[in-house]
Design a protein around this motif. Structure first.
Motif, PDB file in Angstrom:
ATOM      1  N   ILE A  67       0.610  -1.148   0.188  1.00  0.00           N
ATOM      2  CA  ILE A  67      -0.022  -0.033  -0.121  1.00  0.00           C
ATOM      3  C   ILE A  67       0.890   1.205   0.204  1.00  0.00           C
ATOM      4  N   GLY A  68       0.683   2.179  -1.047  1.00  0.00           N
ATOM      5  CA  GLY A  68       1.537   3.563  -1.092  1.00  0.00           C
ATOM      6  C   GLY A  68       0.789   4.534  -1.718  1.00  0.00           C
ATOM      7  N   GLY A  69      -0.798   4.301  -1.962  1.00  0.00           N
ATOM      8  CA  GLY A  69      -1.604   5.342  -2.371  1.00  0.00           C
ATOM      9  C   GLY A  69      -1.351   5.566  -4.036  1.00  0.00           C
ATOM     10  N   TRP A  70      -2.226   6.515  -4.395  1.00  0.00           N
ATOM     11  CA  TRP A  70      -2.371   6.489  -5.930  1.00  0.00           C
ATOM     12  C   TRP A  70      -1.366   7.001  -6.614  1.00  0.00           C
ATOM     13  N   GLN A  71      -0.887   8.027  -5.976  1.00  0.00           N
ATOM     14  CA  GLN A  71       0.570   8.810  -6.596  1.00  0.00           C
ATOM     15  C   GLN A  71       1.789   7.788  -6.685  1.00  0.00           C
ATOM     16  N   ALA A  72       1.907   7.049  -5.668  1.00  0.00           N
ATOM     17  CA  ALA A  72       3.024   6.192  -5.516  1.00  0.00           C
ATOM     18  C   ALA A  72       2.663   5.058  -6.640  1.00  0.00           C
ATOM     19  N   ALA A  73       1.510   4.592  -6.784  1.00  0.00           N
ATOM     20  CA  ALA A  73       0.965   3.606  -7.692  1.00  0.00           C
ATOM     21  C   ALA A  73       1.419   4.077  -9.343  1.00  0.00           C
ATOM     22  N   THR A  74       1.031   5.201  -9.420  1.00  0.00           N
ATOM     23  CA  THR A  74       1.469   5.890 -10.768  1.00  0.00           C
ATOM     24  C   THR A  74       2.945   5.679 -11.182  1.00  0.00           C
ATOM     25  N   ALA A  75       3.694   5.732 -10.111  1.00  0.00           N
ATOM     26  CA  ALA A  75       5.301   6.035 -10.154  1.00  0.00           C
ATOM     27  C   ALA A  75       5.755   4.291 -10.348  1.00  0.00           C
ATOM     28  N   THR A  76       4.987   3.518  -9.608  1.00  0.00           N
ATOM     29  CA  THR A  76       5.412   2.078  -9.818  1.00  0.00           C
ATOM     30  C   THR A  76       4.819   1.350 -11.121  1.00  0.00           C
ATOM     31  N   GLY A  77       3.673   1.828 -11.341  1.00  0.00           N
ATOM     32  CA  GLY A  77       3.212   1.631 -12.888  1.00  0.00           C
ATOM     33  C   GLY A  77       4.088   2.144 -13.918  1.00  0.00           C
ATOM     34  N   ALA A  78       4.573   3.181 -13.914  1.00  0.00           N
ATOM     35  CA  ALA A  78       5.434   3.658 -15.082  1.00  0.00           C
ATOM     36  C   ALA A  78       6.872   2.931 -15.077  1.00  0.00           C
ATOM     37  N   LEU A  79       7.376   2.655 -13.621  1.00  0.00           N
ATOM     38  CA  LEU A  79       8.504   2.026 -13.513  1.00  0.00           C
ATOM     39  C   LEU A  79       8.489   0.640 -14.360  1.00  0.00           C
ATOM     40  N   ALA A  80       7.338  -0.129 -13.954  1.00  0.00           N
ATOM     41  CA  ALA A  80       7.261  -1.551 -14.505  1.00  0.00           C
ATOM     42  C   ALA A  80       7.106  -1.359 -16.076  1.00  0.00           C
ATOM     43  N   ALA A  81       6.666  -0.277 -16.425  1.00  0.00           N
ATOM     44  CA  ALA A  81       6.328  -0.312 -17.926  1.00  0.00           C
ATOM     45  C   ALA A  81       7.839  -0.038 -18.537  1.00  0.00           C
ATOM     46  N   LEU A  82       8.558   0.738 -17.824  1.00  0.00           N
ATOM     47  CA  LEU A  82       9.907   0.890 -18.576  1.00  0.00           C
ATOM     48  C   LEU A  82      10.637  -0.264 -18.619  1.00  0.00           C
ATOM     49  N   ASP A  83      10.498  -1.001 -17.358  1.00  0.00           N
ATOM     50  CA  ASP A  83      11.319  -2.444 -17.180  1.00  0.00           C
ATOM     51  C   ASP A  83      10.634  -3.313 -18.401  1.00  0.00           C
ATOM     52  N   ALA A  84       9.552  -3.302 -18.774  1.00  0.00           N
ATOM     53  CA  ALA A  84       8.872  -4.317 -19.521  1.00  0.00           C
ATOM     54  C   ALA A  84       9.593  -3.813 -21.057  1.00  0.00           C
ATOM     55  N   ALA A  85       9.502  -2.726 -21.185  1.00  0.00           N
ATOM     56  CA  ALA A  85      10.262  -1.965 -22.535  1.00  0.00           C
ATOM     57  C   ALA A  85      11.588  -2.655 -22.592  1.00  0.00           C
ATOM     58  N   CYS A  86      12.360  -2.540 -21.463  1.00  0.00           N
ATOM     59  CA  CYS A  86      13.752  -2.949 -21.353  1.00  0.00           C
ATOM     60  C   CYS A  86      13.963  -4.532 -21.832  1.00  0.00           C
ATOM     61  N   ARG A  87      12.904  -5.162 -21.142  1.00  0.00           N
ATOM     62  CA  ARG A  87      13.058  -6.780 -21.159  1.00  0.00           C
ATOM     63  C   ARG A  87      12.754  -7.269 -22.579  1.00  0.00           C
ATOM     64  N   LEU A  88      11.993  -6.448 -23.036  1.00  0.00           N
ATOM     65  CA  LEU A  88      11.496  -6.802 -24.660  1.00  0.00           C
ATOM     66  C   LEU A  88      12.415  -6.394 -25.607  1.00  0.00           C
ATOM     67  N   GLY A  89      13.440  -5.693 -25.103  1.00  0.00           N
ATOM     68  CA  GLY A  89      14.246  -5.134 -26.320  1.00  0.00           C
ATOM     69  C   GLY A  89      14.275  -3.846 -26.884  1.00  0.00           C
ATOM     70  N   ARG A  90      12.926  -3.060 -26.270  1.00  0.00           N
ATOM     71  CA  ARG A  90      12.913  -1.802 -26.984  1.00  0.00           C
ATOM     72  C   ARG A  90      13.331  -0.622 -26.311  1.00  0.00           C
ATOM     73  N   LEU A  91      14.179  -0.932 -25.452  1.00  0.00           N
ATOM     74  CA  LEU A  91      14.702   0.225 -24.435  1.00  0.00           C
ATOM     75  C   LEU A  91      16.146  -0.001 -23.693  1.00  0.00           C
ATOM     76  N   PRO A  92      17.037   0.365 -24.073  1.00  0.00           N
ATOM     77  CA  PRO A  92      18.385  -0.002 -23.468  1.00  0.00           C
ATOM     78  C   PRO A  92      18.268   0.354 -21.929  1.00  0.00           C
ATOM     79  N   GLU A  93      19.022  -0.438 -21.251  1.00  0.00           N
ATOM     80  CA  GLU A  93      19.333  -0.522 -19.926  1.00  0.00           C
ATOM     81  C   GLU A  93      19.200   0.919 -19.485  1.00  0.00           C
ATOM     82  N   HIS A  94      20.410   1.597 -20.025  1.00  0.00           N
ATOM     83  CA  HIS A  94      20.676   3.103 -19.305  1.00  0.00           C
ATOM     84  C   HIS A  94      19.532   3.712 -19.608  1.00  0.00           C
TER      85      HIS A  94
END
Lengths: 100, 462
Positions: free
Chosen positions: B309-336
């Motif tokens: 539990i972190g509240g809705w603003q924290a949720a938008t942050a963790t959502g965006a972070l998970a999306a960045l990681d997904a893009a990286c894992r799928l080879g669409r975004l370099p790690e850096h």
């Protein structure tokens, strides 16, 4: 028992809760219609026959199970109202239907 | 085939979808509700102008949903409203869905669970009586139907949501008569060090100020507050009529709204066999995730309140972070690039979590909320099993909720243990003198939500 505030959102969708017709705002759920209709219970439990009304309104508790348009055991809080929708209480456990 | 399937269109799911689509991923958003927003911003497209809901809901919530709609317009997002995930094959990435047009399946390269939170069960005597609801339920009725409780309304429990709801009901012309606050004497003093540590109070000052404003407003509107309440009971014949509490307290009531905070909705993550930890501070189960929300399963990530539990603003942050990681894992975004784009989200996350340790301690549920002391209190609402029966099962050797299920059917009713699972574990843990973590969490099975035989038969073969 819940009451509507007519000013922010007009009640435009007519549904039936039990035999009573009432109008609720677009986007409401069948469970909201049950609360607005002032029904004493939407179901009696299969185990002890105790009366229940919606509790969580967000799909978790399953206390709002109702017969909606002829289909039993639907989560009324997850069903958006449609004009003419029929929401009927459920009573206890279901019995097998024997066809003659 | 979709690159990223997101389960849930609340703040975490929406932020993830917007971020992932902007990185060129094909995104499918699955949500049970007919409109985006999740529970917190439920129905916000229709209700944002309701004066009772002014504030974060009407402004930030509406803005977030508008950004999501714009991202759909821009392309790359397949938004499936009124759609339920009822099974997920984690090997092939196959999602089984039920929507308004029937059942079907979808294959995804990565799946993000953004299933949010549910209110913590508040098992007091009489909590199954008609007209006893959760505070969140009343708030949903307000957002969705513009409806307010009629007659004498009593709020009971603790946490920020109760004060927000009290203020919203007051603005809607239905000021609650009474708040029975369960925060124990001395809780504030005990929580203070957690607020002082890491400058939590300073960094969370805007949130504190908002809380103070809400408290003052509801009192000004005429809501009476009784503090340090214990031994709550809801009583009545066939419906709620009165509420009593320890020390001879009693009041008539037409509606009782209970709240003891929220816990992650872990039904799906547990059913998928992901490892979970018992969070000793938030007193709930949470799936094990890394700093990107990734789970040990190569397909699955969890973001938002469903991961803690972190509240809705924290949720938008963790959502965006998970999306960045997904893009990286799928080879669409370099790690850096992933790491540098993550910086503002991590900054927001830290800021939004600053006050959390203080709030978690201040509003920690009393032991009797986790494991009701009264033997006659119903624990499992579906099968009407009492705390006494669970204690008896523990005495017979039930070691946790998965065994108790076989003894008592707790977890076999329609809610599949969503309501009783944590309570059954806490009661057994108490009876056996073991930590809740050792009693364990219920392991639900698919279908995650009931489906009809007809819907199952309609699935395409193959």
């Amino acid at each position: 028992m819940f009451a509507q505030r007519p000013d922010p959102r007009p009640a435009t969708v007519e549904v039936f809760v039990g035999d009573a017709a009432l109008r609720v705002p677009e986007g409401s759920t069948a469970a909201a219609a049950v609360m607005l209709a002032g029904l004493p219970a939407i179901r009696e439990t299969p185990v002890n026959g105790s009366p229940r009304l919606p509790y969580c309104m967000m799909g978790i508790c399953f206390d709002c199970l109702a017969e909606i348009d002829g289909v039993a055991n639907r989560q009324a809080c997850m069903v958006t109202v449609r004009p003419g929708m029929r929401i009927a209480p459920q009573h206890g456990a279901r019995a097998a239907r024997m066809s003659a | 085939m979709t690159d990223l399937a997101i389960i849930g269109a609340g703040p975490a799911g929406l932020a993830a979808a917007i971020e992932a689509a902007s990185l060129g991923l094909s995104v499918t958003v699955i949500d049970e509700q007919p409109a985006p927003g999740g529970q917190i911003f439920r129905n916000v497209e229709r209700a944002s102008s309701d004066p009772a809901l002014a504030g974060e809901y009407g402004s930030d919530g509406a803005a977030l949903v508008r950004r999501f709609r714009a991202a759909i317009q821009a392309g790359g997002i397949d938004y499936r409203a009124s759609t339920t995930l009822w099974h997920l094959d984690t090997v092939g990435g196959v999602l089984s869905l039920r929507g308004e047009s029937g059942t079907g399946s979808l294959v995804a390269q990565r799946v993000l669970l953004a299933t949010g939170a549910q209110e913590r069960p508040v098992p007091i005597p009489g909590w199954t009586l008609p007209n006893v609801l959760t505070a969140g339920a009343a708030q949903i009725l307000l957002k969705q139907a513009g409806a307010v409780p009629r007659g004498r309304t009593v709020l009971a429990g603790q946490g920020p949501l109760l004060w927000l709801l009290a203020d919203q009901l007051a603005k809607a012309g239905a000021t609650p008569a009474l708040l029975l606050e369960t925060t124990p004497r001395g809780a504030l003093r005990q929580a203070l060090p957690a607020g002082l540590a890491g400058a939590g109070f300073w960094r969370g000052r805007a949130m504190l100020a908002k809380g103070a404003t809400l408290m003052a407003a509801s009192r000004r509107a005429g809501m009476r507050v009784i503090s340090h309440v214990t031994g709550l009971r809801a009583e009545g014949e066939g419906r709620l009529q009165r509420i009593t509490w320890d020390g001879g307290g009693s009041t008539e009531a037409d509606t009782l709204l209970l709240h003891e905070g929220v816990i992650p909705s872990t039904h799906v993550s547990r059913a998928l066999g992901l490892p979970h930890q018992w969070d000793e501070t938030q007193l709930c189960w949470r799936p094990e995730v890394d700093a990107w929300g990734a789970t040990p399963n190569p397909l699955l990530a969890v973001a938002g309140d469903g991961a803690g539990i972190g509240g809705w603003q924290a949720a938008t942050a963790t959502g965006a972070l998970a999306a960045l990681d997904a893009a990286c894992r799928l080879g669409r975004l370099p790690e850096h690039a992933r790491d540098s784009r993550a910086v503002p989200h991590r900054h927001l996350l830290r800021r939004m979590l600053a006050l959390r340790p203080f709030l978690d301690r201040l509003y920690a549920p009393a032991p009797g909320v986790l494991a009701p002391a009264d033997d006659d209190t119903i624990v499992c609402r579906c099968e009407e099993v009492t705390a006494g029966q669970v204690r008896a099962a523990a005495a017979l050797g039930a070691t946790g909720p998965n065994q108790a299920k076989a003894y008592l059917r707790t977890g076999m009713g329609p809610c599949q243990g969503r309501m009783c699972g944590t309570t059954v574990a806490a009661v057994i843990a108490q009876a056996r003198g073991i930590p809740i973590a050792e009693a364990g969490a219920l392991r639900p099975r698919a279908p995650f939500k009931p489906i009809t035989v007809g819907e199952l038969a309609d699935l395409p073969a193959g």
